[in-house]
Design a protein around this motif. Structure first.
Motif, short mmCIF file in Angstrom:
data_model
loop_
_atom_site.label_atom_id
_atom_site.label_comp_id
_atom_site.label_asym_id
_atom_site.label_seq_id
_atom_site.Cartn_x
_atom_site.Cartn_y
_atom_site.Cartn_z
N HIS A 16 41.46 39.16 37.48
CA HIS A 16 42.17 37.91 37.18
C HIS A 16 43.58 37.86 37.76
O HIS A 16 44.36 36.98 37.42
CB HIS A 16 42.17 37.67 35.67
CG HIS A 16 40.79 37.72 35.10
ND1 HIS A 16 39.79 36.86 35.53
CD2 HIS A 16 40.21 38.55 34.20
CE1 HIS A 16 38.67 37.15 34.91
NE2 HIS A 16 38.90 38.17 34.10
N LEU A 18 45.14 37.50 41.39
CA LEU A 18 44.79 37.24 42.78
C LEU A 18 45.97 37.58 43.68
O LEU A 18 47.09 37.10 43.46
CB LEU A 18 44.41 35.76 42.97
CG LEU A 18 43.49 35.14 41.92
CD1 LEU A 18 43.22 33.67 42.25
CD2 LEU A 18 42.17 35.91 41.85
N THR A 19 45.71 38.40 44.69
CA THR A 19 46.79 38.75 45.63
C THR A 19 46.35 38.51 47.08
O THR A 19 47.18 38.50 47.98
CB THR A 19 47.21 40.23 45.48
OG1 THR A 19 46.03 41.04 45.51
CG2 THR A 19 47.96 40.49 44.19
N ASP A 20 45.06 38.30 47.25
CA ASP A 20 44.52 38.07 48.57
C ASP A 20 44.93 36.67 49.06
O ASP A 20 44.85 35.70 48.30
CB ASP A 20 42.99 38.16 48.45
CG ASP A 20 42.33 38.20 49.79
OD1 ASP A 20 42.39 39.27 50.41
OD2 ASP A 20 41.81 37.14 50.21
N ALA A 22 43.57 34.47 50.98
CA ALA A 22 42.55 33.42 50.89
C ALA A 22 42.35 32.97 49.44
O ALA A 22 42.18 31.78 49.16
CB ALA A 22 41.23 33.93 51.46
N ASP A 23 42.40 33.93 48.50
CA ASP A 23 42.21 33.58 47.08
C ASP A 23 43.38 32.75 46.56
O ASP A 23 43.22 31.90 45.68
CB ASP A 23 42.09 34.84 46.22
CG ASP A 23 40.83 35.62 46.53
OD1 ASP A 23 39.89 35.02 47.09
OD2 ASP A 23 40.79 36.83 46.22
N MET A 24 44.57 33.02 47.09
CA MET A 24 45.78 32.35 46.57
C MET A 24 46.01 30.98 47.19
O MET A 24 46.75 30.16 46.64
CB MET A 24 47.01 33.22 46.82
CG MET A 24 47.07 34.48 45.97
SD MET A 24 48.77 35.08 45.82
CE MET A 24 49.13 35.59 47.47
N TYR A 27 46.45 27.62 45.43
CA TYR A 27 47.51 27.53 44.42
C TYR A 27 48.89 27.32 45.06
O TYR A 27 49.87 27.08 44.37
CB TYR A 27 47.58 28.83 43.60
CG TYR A 27 46.31 29.15 42.84
CD1 TYR A 27 46.19 28.80 41.49
CD2 TYR A 27 45.23 29.79 43.46
CE1 TYR A 27 45.03 29.10 40.78
CE2 TYR A 27 44.07 30.09 42.75
CZ TYR A 27 43.97 29.74 41.42
OH TYR A 27 42.83 30.04 40.72
N ARG A 44 45.75 34.80 36.11
CA ARG A 44 44.92 33.85 35.36
C ARG A 44 44.59 34.44 33.98
O ARG A 44 43.46 34.90 33.75
CB ARG A 44 43.65 33.56 36.16
CG ARG A 44 43.92 32.77 37.45
CD ARG A 44 42.73 32.83 38.42
NE ARG A 44 41.47 32.60 37.79
CZ ARG A 44 40.85 31.40 37.72
NH1 ARG A 44 41.41 30.35 38.28
NH2 ARG A 44 39.70 31.28 37.12
#
Ligand code: FAD
Length: 468
Positions: A16, A18-20, A22-24, A27, A44
């Motif tokens: 939960h 996110l540091t990648d 693409a994942d961030m 946001y 999260r």
């Protein structure tokens, strides 16, 4: 290895945080795709306790916090700056409906609940939660409270502030304030709840709220009226308030040019009149008796308005599909504007009685300085709130016109100020209008705001660079 991030992972579970990149990504960019910031990570949390633990870690490591709900805000409040030093605190997993009390007419919900889900849960309990805006499928109640969102039913039910009885907040030092009181009367000192509502995440993180519920109307009717001027729209508003009382739940003004953009870019949408008129009003009536009663009231209103030469024509939706089609005309104005190209947007309010005068005076000033500019004027007339947007003159590229945003803002906002209005009626300040409010708030007002911020967030970690 980053000890702060490791401790965050330990607090909420590695999956939960996110540091990648693409994942961030989703946001970091605002809804209108005007700005992309950077962040250390996106957290999260799933509970208030987890969120409070993260805030305490941020205090310990002096990490700035950007609270984020649905990221539908329009003033760059929910995205971080480009320093890359902040933690985005997403409320997406903090999304339980904790309780519904139909006798007290309240529901207790967590901040990450999507507005539409709250409306549906209230309806299942036979009640109405009246907050309604075009972003309701994505925005969260935490974001609605943090921005004191308005929407289409303010005329009858008020802004989000008026729909909230109590809050649970994680303070800037990571304490949990349980103010989840479902009381209509509570005069026990300073109103802390109201400090956090509309604070855009600069004083603490809202984690849950007690919301007010209302009886569901037995019938809801929508009508579209064609008129000559905004002044006639004001006359119609007075007449409608006399005839419908609290049943009048929506009153939206739309200029002819706004709707011509809709039919140009969405040709499947049509205006239900044989000819064009300068202004239109979309009117919604909610009735606690029956459909028959509502029809009688609305027909009476339209007959009187035609006889008094206030309106030129009108249609009443005779089915839910027709009613939706009328509302879609209103909701497609921002989308049509986006298709037409960038324009200079304003979300302003003036005293309702002065709206016609404001539009005429400000239109004239803009034409003097930017000849040929085209006005996309629409909004919640019943609340004195206009989306008063300025498009490039015909033939001038939108990208070139947007370079003149500053002087256009000056004309509009100075005029709003002269009319005793507000330069942000419902969207808030965020980072977008931060410099602008310094021009229009008095030194005393700004000093009191800074004192509140200093008292509740002495380290300045809560959503820095927003509002102040
Ligand atoms: P976000 O965009 O995520 O955040 C908004 C602000 O609140 C940020 O400053 C953020 O830091 C803060 N925040 C978010 N959650 C919390 C929390 N739990 N605690 C503390 N701070 C928090 N607005 C209106 O008022 N009326 C309208 O009619 C309207 N129509 C819209 C239509 C469209 C199509 C779109 C895209 C937007 C519209 N908006 C409108 C603006 C927007 O939807 C509202 O501001 C909404 O309330 C934001 O909710 P959110 O969950 O997306 O918040």
């Amino acid at each position: 290895m980053n000890p702060f991030l490791d401790q965050c992972r330990a607090a909420i579970g590695a999956a939960h945080l996110l540091t990648d990149a693409a994942d961030m990504a989703g946001y970091l960019t605002d809804w209108r795709r005007r700005y992309t910031g950077r962040a250390l990570a996106v957290a999260r949390p799933a509970t208030t306790a987890e969120l409070a633990a993260l805030v305490r870690l941020c205090v310990q490591h002096r990490v700035p916090i950007v609270p984020q709900g649905g990221n539908t805000g329009l003033v760059l409040g929910s995205v971080p700056d480009d320093s890359g030093s902040a933690l985005i605190l997403s409320t997406a997993r903090l999304n339980r409906i904790r309780a519904i009390d139909p006798v007290n007419n309240t529901m207790t919900v967590e901040a990450g609940c999507i507005l539409q889900r709250i409306q549906e849960a209230a309806a299942e309990a036979g009640r109405l939660f009246p907050l309604s805006l075009a972003a309701e499928g994505s925005c969260t109640i935490g974001g609605n409270l943090a921005t004191n969102a308005g929407g289409t039913a303010v005329l009858r039910y008020g802004n989000t502030r008026e729909l909230c009885l109590g809050l649970e907040v994680v303070t800037a030092d990571g304490e949990v304030w349980d103010g989840l009181r479902g009381l209509r009367k509570d005069n026990t000192g300073y109103d802390l709840r109201d400090l956090f509502i509309g604070a855009e995440g600069t004083l603490g993180v809202i984690t849950a709220a007690v919301l007010k519920l209302y009886p569901q109307p037995q019938a809801q009717l929508t009508a579209l009226a064609a008129l000559r001027t905004p002044e006639d729209a004001l006359r119609l508003l007075s007449l409608a308030q006399d005839k419908c009382g609290a049943g009048l739940t929506g009153f939206e003004l739309m200029s002819d040019f706004s709707l011509r953009l809709v039919t140009k870019h969405f040709p499947q949408m049509r205006l239900p009149f044989p000819q064009a008129y300068p202004q239109y009003v979309l009117l919604e009536l909610s009735d606690s008796e029956s459909e028959k009663h509502a029809n009688g009231v609305l027909e009476g209103l339209i007959t009187d308005a035609l006889e008094q030469d206030i309106i030129q024509d009108a249609v009443v939706a005779s089915s839910i599909a027709q009613s939706k089609a009328l509302w879609q005309l209103r909701e497609h104005i921002p989308l049509a504007q986006a298709e037409e190209g960038k324009n200079v947007k304003h979300d302003v309010s003036v005293p309702i009685s002065r709206i016609g005068e404001f539009i005429r005076a400000t239109d004239a000033l803009l034409q003097q300085q930017f000849p040929g500019c085209r006005m996309v004027t629409f909004g919640h007339l019943g609340d004195g709130n206009l989306h008063y947007n300025v498009s490039a003159p015909e033939g001038e590229p939108a990208d070139a016109f947007i370079q003149r945003q500053e002087p256009v803002n000056r004309v509009v906002h100075d005029s709003v100020h002269r009319f005793g209005g507000s330069i942000s009626a419902e969207h808030g300040i965020g980072a977008l209008k931060r410099d602008e409010i310094r021009r229009y708030k008095t030194a005393v007002e700004l000093q009191m705001m800074r004192a509140v911020k200093q008292a509740l967030d002495p380290l300045g970690l809560m959503n820095p660079g927003k509002i102040l």
